[in-house]
Design a protein around this motif. Structure first.
Motif, PDB file in Angstrom:
ATOM      1  N   ASN A 272       0.734  -1.014   0.055  1.00 36.51           N
ATOM      2  CA  ASN A 272      -0.085   0.017   0.063  1.00 36.51           C
ATOM      3  C   ASN A 272       0.974   1.173   0.085  1.00 36.51           C
ATOM      4  OD1 ASN A 272      -1.792   2.228   0.678  1.00 36.51           O
ATOM      5  ND2 ASN A 272      -2.583   1.166   2.553  1.00 36.51           N
ATOM      6  N   PRO A 273       0.841   2.096  -1.075  1.00 34.42           N
ATOM      7  CA  PRO A 273       1.604   3.317  -1.007  1.00 34.42           C
ATOM      8  C   PRO A 273       1.422   4.064   0.334  1.00 34.42           C
ATOM      9  CG  PRO A 273       0.482   2.928  -3.092  1.00 34.42           C
ATOM     10  CD  PRO A 273      -0.057   2.188  -2.301  1.00 34.42           C
ATOM     11  N   LYS A 274       0.421   4.208   0.957  1.00 34.36           N
ATOM     12  CA  LYS A 274       0.281   4.912   2.167  1.00 34.36           C
ATOM     13  C   LYS A 274       1.003   4.222   3.367  1.00 34.36           C
ATOM     14  CE  LYS A 274      -4.072   7.253   1.488  1.00 34.36           C
ATOM     15  NZ  LYS A 274      -5.183   7.690   1.892  1.00 34.36           N
ATOM     16  N   LEU A 275       1.318   2.785   3.034  1.00 30.91           N
ATOM     17  CA  LEU A 275       1.779   2.043   4.253  1.00 30.91           C
ATOM     18  C   LEU A 275       3.384   2.343   4.056  1.00 30.91           C
ATOM     19  CD1 LEU A 275       2.436   0.183   6.618  1.00 30.91           C
ATOM     20  CD2 LEU A 275       1.941  -1.580   5.008  1.00 30.91           C
ATOM     21  N   ALA A 276       3.867   2.332   2.670  1.00 30.53           N
ATOM     22  CA  ALA A 276       5.410   2.406   2.274  1.00 30.53           C
ATOM     23  C   ALA A 276       5.969   4.045   2.671  1.00 30.53           C
ATOM     24  CB  ALA A 276       5.673   2.742   0.755  1.00 30.53           C
ATOM     25  N   ALA A 277       4.794   4.915   2.597  1.00 29.45           N
ATOM     26  CA  ALA A 277       5.189   6.315   3.158  1.00 29.45           C
ATOM     27  C   ALA A 277       5.229   6.306   4.655  1.00 29.45           C
ATOM     28  CB  ALA A 277       4.192   7.179   2.596  1.00 29.45           C
ATOM     29  N   ARG A 278       4.367   5.520   5.299  1.00 27.77           N
ATOM     30  CA  ARG A 278       4.388   5.452   6.910  1.00 27.77           C
ATOM     31  C   ARG A 278       5.901   5.062   7.380  1.00 27.77           C
ATOM     32  NH1 ARG A 278       0.532   6.616  10.361  1.00 27.77           N
ATOM     33  NH2 ARG A 278      -0.758   6.635   8.435  1.00 27.77           N
ATOM     34  N   ILE A 279       6.561   3.809   6.643  1.00 23.71           N
ATOM     35  CA  ILE A 279       7.465   3.241   7.102  1.00 23.71           C
ATOM     36  C   ILE A 279       8.618   4.272   6.767  1.00 23.71           C
ATOM     37  CG2 ILE A 279       9.142   1.362   6.734  1.00 23.71           C
ATOM     38  CD1 ILE A 279       6.738  -0.355   5.865  1.00 23.71           C
ATOM     39  N   PRO A 290      12.410 -10.474  10.907  1.00 23.07           N
ATOM     40  CA  PRO A 290      12.599 -10.425   9.520  1.00 23.07           C
ATOM     41  C   PRO A 290      14.151 -10.254   9.027  1.00 23.07           C
ATOM     42  CG  PRO A 290      11.601  -8.455  10.013  1.00 23.07           C
ATOM     43  CD  PRO A 290      11.769  -9.492  11.113  1.00 23.07           C
ATOM     44  N   ARG A 291      14.751 -10.824   8.126  1.00 23.19           N
ATOM     45  CA  ARG A 291      16.142 -10.327   7.550  1.00 23.19           C
ATOM     46  C   ARG A 291      16.075  -9.129   7.138  1.00 23.19           C
ATOM     47  NH1 ARG A 291      17.897 -12.421   3.360  1.00 23.19           N
ATOM     48  NH2 ARG A 291      15.971 -13.041   2.255  1.00 23.19           N
ATOM     49  N   LEU A 292      14.893  -8.524   6.509  1.00 28.90           N
ATOM     50  CA  LEU A 292      14.890  -7.119   6.189  1.00 28.90           C
ATOM     51  C   LEU A 292      15.853  -7.329   4.683  1.00 28.90           C
ATOM     52  CD1 LEU A 292      15.593  -4.763   9.199  1.00 28.90           C
ATOM     53  CD2 LEU A 292      13.444  -5.183   7.979  1.00 28.90           C
ATOM     54  N   GLY A 293      15.098  -8.146   3.886  1.00 27.62           N
ATOM     55  CA  GLY A 293      15.453  -8.411   2.634  1.00 27.62           C
ATOM     56  C   GLY A 293      14.959  -7.350   1.295  1.00 27.62           C
ATOM     57  N   GLU A 294      15.389  -7.799   0.192  1.00 25.87           N
ATOM     58  CA  GLU A 294      14.631  -6.841  -0.791  1.00 25.87           C
ATOM     59  C   GLU A 294      13.299  -6.470  -0.662  1.00 25.87           C
ATOM     60  OE1 GLU A 294      15.014  -6.625  -5.843  1.00 25.87           O
ATOM     61  OE2 GLU A 294      16.281  -8.486  -4.693  1.00 25.87           O
ATOM     62  N   GLY A 298      11.490  -3.031  -0.029  1.00 24.35           N
ATOM     63  CA  GLY A 298      11.156  -2.225  -1.250  1.00 24.35           C
ATOM     64  C   GLY A 298      12.333  -2.076  -2.160  1.00 24.35           C
ATOM     65  N   GLY A 299      13.422  -3.173  -2.219  1.00 25.02           N
ATOM     66  CA  GLY A 299      14.512  -2.767  -2.893  1.00 25.02           C
ATOM     67  C   GLY A 299      15.461  -2.052  -1.973  1.00 25.02           C
TER      68      GLY A 299
END
Length: 581
Positions: A272-279, A290-294, A298-299
């Motif tokens: 969700n673009p709003k979730l990406a912005a929130r992070i 999590p490993r916090l992979g690609e 988000g790459g």
């Protein structure tokens, strides 16, 4: 094959039989594989001990067998077991091994090997598995062992289980020379392996609490392997006491109840673009497992590598993973079974936290993203919502790779693992062909629960022959839904972005999937419009055996025409072409 050494003495038996006894001692009841001449003594061991509650499930291809074992590891939390023969069998199985490695899933792959006196001559189907699967941070397995001495076989098996379970869970390879398996041994089996759990240090927990209290926009990302029902319940208590928004890492959506007021959505492909912005706007990220992979980052853009703009607290079971990519502000080496209860015991703020509105808006954004404009003639969002409405809460959903999976990730609301057991089986490795074998394994391992596979047409045809395995072993509560748009949708999407209007190699010629399923002994129906899906699903639920529902879509539906138009326009602009070219 070398002649067998005859067992002598009351405790003597073939090493192949001792191996089966060792599996029984580890609590194994089901193993998956494709039979091979290199481990006939083990197959005879399964026959010898057929009355002790263990069975060998013969699959139709080693890749499918390895996927089933990987799914077994996810479902049980114990190593999934796969047997394959040397050479082609091992190479076919490598896809499941790679999936288990990237998904942090406990699994053991047993490989029959050429006889010891034929080694290093490039004998028939000979490979060096230490070279092929050798352990490393970028590899196939945590450990590769080869058993030369029959008397040490139980030792190797016990080590394989311990290694698969310890720290960051993952796959192990054990290589079994053919002549070793036919030797007699009196070696006793060893006790059931249990992981040694790591608790977070009190000082680290105190430092984490101070950072949380000072935060204004915190966010939790949960994921990775090693979760237990108790740990998931503790995660929920921690989030509730601190009023923290929680997102789940790529394809770990069943770690937190998606219907909970604190759930903010999945952090993966199609976020969700709003979730990406929130992070990106968060001032503190608590990465729990999590490993916090690609895919989850988000790459590596949601969290910039190597030094994120946000404060980062990274809790992971594998010490080797901490600091590997991200220079976090606080690193905590702890098992999820210990870390989550420890967090649940942290004293919460004495008053409503400063981020209360932040948390409420995160949930509102998730709810808004659950709505979708109608698509005709066949609306995949409504298909998923119909599944949610009609299927039992504890249904296990599986998928492989492809754009079609985005509908399942976005519109299905997973209950938490602690409420119904593991109910999302999907490869973080992006392996196509995973969903059908995983669903077959789920239906055979947990016959009281429904298993629903969502597969793309290209995805299904990579492992669809495992429908025969389901039929042969009596799977019943099993539904496969094939999303057929006649193309490798994800690849086509990328082609349209990079080379608009120049599609090559991504079109598919497909069979009549319903007729194919009937040939395997399944019930089957074809659906061309949204209104036809609910009757087809109800018929599948009422069927006396597994069912397939063939959804026939236009090629653009898996991406959406508006998205394709936007991709083409952006690509043409990048390439300096006019919009109407």
């Amino acid at each position: 094959m070398k002649s067998s050494s005859q067992p002598r003495g009351s405790d003597a038996r073939l090493a192949g039989h001792a191996l089966v006894e060792a599996l029984i001692a580890q609590g194994v009841t089901d193993v998956f594989g494709v039979p091979g001449e290199s481990y006939l003594a083990v197959l005879d061991g399964f026959h010898e001990h057929r009355d002790r509650g263990i069975r060998f499930i013969a699959c139709r291809q080693e890749g499918g067998a390895a996927f089933m074992a990987e799914a077994q590891g996810k479902l049980t939390g114990r190593p999934g077991i796969c047997f394959v023969t040397r050479g082609p069998g091992a190479t076919n199985a490598s896809i499941g091994l790679h999936t288990a490695f990237q998904d942090s899933t406990p699994m053991i792959l047993f490989i029959g090997q050429v006889a010891s006196d034929q080694r290093d001559r490039e004998a028939f189907q000979e490979l060096d598995y230490r070279q092929m699967f050798g352990p490393g941070t970028l590899g196939f397995a945590k450990w590769v062992g080869e058993v030369q001495d029959a008397d040490r076989l139980p030792e190797y098996v016990a080590r394989a289980f311990h290694t698969a379970l310890q720290g960051r869970p993952g796959p192990v390879v054990l290589v079994l020379p053919e002549d070793m398996l036919t030797r007699a041994t009196t070696a006793p089996v060893l006790p059931r392996a249990e992981p040694a759990l790591a608790w977070p240090a009190p000082a680290a927990l105190a430092a984490l609490r101070e950072r949380l209290l000072a935060a204004r926009r915190p966010f939790v990302i949960a994921g990775g392997g090693g979760w237990t029902p108790e740990a998931c319940a503790a995660l929920q208590r921690f989030a509730e006491s601190w009023r923290l928004p929680v997102g789940c890492a790529f394809r770990f959506q069943d770690l937190f109840d998606n219907r909970h007021e604190l759930y903010a959505g999945d952090v993966g492909i199609g976020i969700n673009p709003k979730l990406a912005a929130r992070i990106k706007e968060a001032d503190l990220i608590l990465a729990l497992g999590p490993r916090l992979g690609e895919m989850t980052t988000g790459g590596y853009t949601l969290l910039q590598a190597p030094r994120p703009a946000q404060q980062l607290v990274h809790i992971h079971a594998g010490a080797e993973e901490l600091g590997r990519v991200y220079a976090a502000d606080l690193l905590i080496n702890a098992s999820m079974a210990c870390a989550a209860p420890a967090l649940a015991g942290l004293a919460p703020p004495e008053r409503e936290p400063a981020w209360a509105d932040w948390t409420r808006q995160a949930q509102a954004d998730y709810q808004a993203n659950h709505e979708a404009p109608p698509v005709e003639p066949l609306d995949l969002a409504r298909v998923i919502k119909t599944l949610d409405r009609l299927m039992p809460e504890d249904t296990i959903y599986t998928n492989g790779a492809g754009n079609y999976s985005g509908w399942l990730h976005r519109y299905h609301r997973y209950p938490a693992l602690h409420q119904v057991g593991r109910n999302q089986l999907a490869p973080t490795s992006g392996a196509m062909g995973y969903g059908v074998p995983a669903a077959v394994a789920a239906a055979l391992l947990e016959p009281g629960r429904w298993a629903v596979n969502i597969a793309g047409d290209g995805d299904f045809l990579m492992s669809g022959q495992e429908l025969a395995t389901a039929t042969g072993y009596g799977a019943r509560k099993l539904i496969s839904i094939v999303v057929d748009n006649g193309t490798y949708g994800t690849i086509r999407m990328h082609q349209e972005r990079e080379y608009p209007g120049r599609v090559s190699g991504s079109d598919l010629f497909n069979p009549d999937f319903a007729a194919l399923a009937r040939a395997y002994g399944w019930q089957a129906q074809r659906v061309d419009a949204t209104a036809g899906f609910e009757p087809a699903l109800r018929a599948a639920l009422a069927a006396d055996g597994p069912s397939l529902i063939h959804l026939k879509l236009d090629a653009d539906v898996s991406t959406s025409r508006s998205t394709l138009s936007a991709i083409r326009a952006a690509a043409r602009q990048r390439l300096g072409q006019s919009a109407d070219e």
